[in-house]
Design an enzyme around this catalytic site. Structure first.
Site, mmCIF file in Angstrom:
data_model
loop_
_atom_site.group_PDB
_atom_site.id
_atom_site.type_symbol
_atom_site.label_atom_id
_atom_site.label_comp_id
_atom_site.label_asym_id
_atom_site.label_seq_id
_atom_site.Cartn_x
_atom_site.Cartn_y
_atom_site.Cartn_z
ATOM 1 N N HIS A 44 -13.210 113.763 -85.587
ATOM 2 C CA HIS A 44 -13.750 115.033 -86.073
ATOM 3 C C HIS A 44 -14.169 115.981 -84.955
ATOM 4 O O HIS A 44 -14.558 117.118 -85.230
ATOM 5 C CB HIS A 44 -14.959 114.786 -86.980
ATOM 6 C CG HIS A 44 -14.619 114.118 -88.275
ATOM 7 N ND1 HIS A 44 -13.784 114.676 -89.209
ATOM 8 C CD2 HIS A 44 -15.020 112.919 -88.793
ATOM 9 C CE1 HIS A 44 -13.679 113.870 -90.256
ATOM 10 N NE2 HIS A 44 -14.409 112.795 -90.025
ATOM 11 N N ARG A 69 -14.013 107.228 -80.638
ATOM 12 C CA ARG A 69 -13.553 107.068 -82.015
ATOM 13 C C ARG A 69 -12.132 107.607 -82.106
ATOM 14 O O ARG A 69 -11.880 108.777 -81.856
ATOM 15 C CB ARG A 69 -14.468 107.788 -83.004
ATOM 16 C CG ARG A 69 -13.939 107.650 -84.441
ATOM 17 C CD ARG A 69 -14.998 107.820 -85.495
ATOM 18 N NE ARG A 69 -15.487 109.180 -85.601
ATOM 19 C CZ ARG A 69 -16.289 109.604 -86.594
ATOM 20 N NH1 ARG A 69 -16.677 108.753 -87.536
ATOM 21 N NH2 ARG A 69 -16.714 110.851 -86.626
ATOM 22 N N ASP A 83 -6.718 102.539 -71.709
ATOM 23 C CA ASP A 83 -6.188 102.746 -70.361
ATOM 24 C C ASP A 83 -6.974 103.804 -69.600
ATOM 25 O O ASP A 83 -7.096 103.750 -68.376
ATOM 26 C CB ASP A 83 -4.718 103.159 -70.421
ATOM 27 C CG ASP A 83 -3.780 102.020 -70.820
ATOM 28 O OD1 ASP A 83 -4.264 100.878 -70.930
ATOM 29 O OD2 ASP A 83 -2.573 102.282 -71.013
ATOM 30 N N GLN A 145 -15.419 100.900 -88.865
ATOM 31 C CA GLN A 145 -16.268 101.719 -89.728
ATOM 32 C C GLN A 145 -16.095 101.341 -91.198
ATOM 33 O O GLN A 145 -14.970 101.220 -91.704
ATOM 34 C CB GLN A 145 -15.971 103.201 -89.528
ATOM 35 C CG GLN A 145 -16.630 103.741 -88.261
ATOM 36 C CD GLN A 145 -16.924 105.217 -88.356
ATOM 37 O OE1 GLN A 145 -16.094 106.038 -88.003
ATOM 38 N NE2 GLN A 145 -18.122 105.565 -88.809
ATOM 39 N N GLU A 147 -16.580 102.745 -94.656
ATOM 40 C CA GLU A 147 -16.754 104.063 -95.257
ATOM 41 C C GLU A 147 -16.122 104.192 -96.633
ATOM 42 O O GLU A 147 -16.138 105.288 -97.210
ATOM 43 C CB GLU A 147 -16.128 105.126 -94.336
ATOM 44 C CG GLU A 147 -16.711 105.137 -92.932
ATOM 45 C CD GLU A 147 -16.065 106.175 -92.029
ATOM 46 O OE1 GLU A 147 -16.765 107.123 -91.642
ATOM 47 O OE2 GLU A 147 -14.857 106.058 -91.733
ATOM 48 N N SER A 172 -22.139 109.417 -94.619
ATOM 49 C CA SER A 172 -21.595 110.552 -95.378
ATOM 50 C C SER A 172 -20.336 110.149 -96.134
ATOM 51 O O SER A 172 -20.195 110.404 -97.337
ATOM 52 C CB SER A 172 -21.301 111.731 -94.449
ATOM 53 O OG SER A 172 -22.493 112.235 -93.883
ATOM 54 N N ASP A 173 -19.397 109.508 -95.433
ATOM 55 C CA ASP A 173 -18.165 109.077 -96.088
ATOM 56 C C ASP A 173 -18.428 108.035 -97.164
ATOM 57 O O ASP A 173 -17.813 108.070 -98.235
ATOM 58 C CB ASP A 173 -17.191 108.514 -95.055
ATOM 59 C CG ASP A 173 -16.343 109.596 -94.408
ATOM 60 O OD1 ASP A 173 -15.615 110.291 -95.131
ATOM 61 O OD2 ASP A 173 -16.397 109.741 -93.182
#
Length: 255
Positions: A44, A69, A83, A145, A147, A172-173
């Protein structure tokens, strides 16, 4: 890259912050603030791979352990992140054990995983420390995660997977998926986060969460959550700007 995973495995509470402005300057500020870990958000956030690389370079001069993320469940994307020198990857919206197993496998070289080997990468000092880096992959942190409803329903199977180090709730999700968006006191959400913590403890994994505000700290800590994030560079700037204009308006109104 050493240290954070051991702290997590020991049950120590480790504090983190999001980095989502796509800025090396804000990354350096957050990295020097005193957090145990920081998360560059490619899902995001405003940055891209090139900016992530620069942010990882900047963060090396700080004491914060850098995590990233990812924005898709992709082996090439995961390889590029590791990497570049990230100490771990957060995989968003993992829906079932198969996806969690695939995500975990991307973190490690064969035979444990499916990560491709390259010597001339930043993580190995561009070939200078290849053997040392390969042996240090045990320090890489895999964050899954939680969600979705499916993830909550299959949390036990997800937590059992080798390579999954942290079960990280996205409030939130998850509340959106449960049909109770932003209702963090709702018993349905409360039961879900309690189940995540219980299963994490059962499988000797850590539970983590992004706090909506600092007043939630004790609630999550009491449940067993130890990988705790609150705020991020964008939130800090927005909050600081809002507070300042409020104070300036008060000063003007007093004249």
């Amino acid at each position: 890259m050493t240290g954070l995973k051991q702290k997590i495995q020991s049950g120590e509470a480790v504090h983190g912050s999001w980095i989502n402005l796509g800025s090396t300057v804000s990354a350096e500020i957050i990295g020097n603030a005193g957090f145990d870990w920081v998360l560059i958000d490619l899902e995001h956030g405003a940055g891209n791979d090139a900016m992530m690389y620069l942010q990882l370079q900047v963060l090396e001069s700080t004491d914060a352990t850098p995590l990233v993320r990812i924005d898709e469940l992709s082996r090439p994307r995961s390889q590029r992140i590791l990497d570049a020198g990230a100490a771990g990857i957060m995989f968003p919206r993992i829906d079932n054990p198969d996806e969690a197993k695939l995500a975990a496998s991307m973190l490690y070289y064969p035979p444990k995983g499916i990560r491709g080997m390259a010597k001339m990468i930043r993580a190995s000092g561009f070939g200078k420390h290849v053997n040392e880096y390969a042996s240090m992959e045990k320090n890489i942190i895999g964050i899954i995660q939680i969600e979705t409803i499916n993830a909550v329903e299959q949390i036990d199977s997800i937590a059992a997977i080798n390579g999954v180090d942290v079960l990280f709730v996205g409030p939130s999700d998850l509340t959106m998926a449960l049909g109770i968006f932003n209702q963090f006191d709702n018993p349905v959400y409360q039961n879900a986060i309690a189940d995540v913590a219980k299963v994490a403890k059962k499988h000797k994994k850590a539970a983590g969460v992004l706090l909506q505000n600092i007043n939630e700290y004790k609630m999550y800590h009491d449940l067993g959550y130890r990988v705790l994030a609150c705020g991020g560079d964008a939130a800090f700037v927005a909050r600081g700007a809002a507070e300042m204009i409020k104070e300036m308006s008060l000063c003007r109104n007093r004249l």
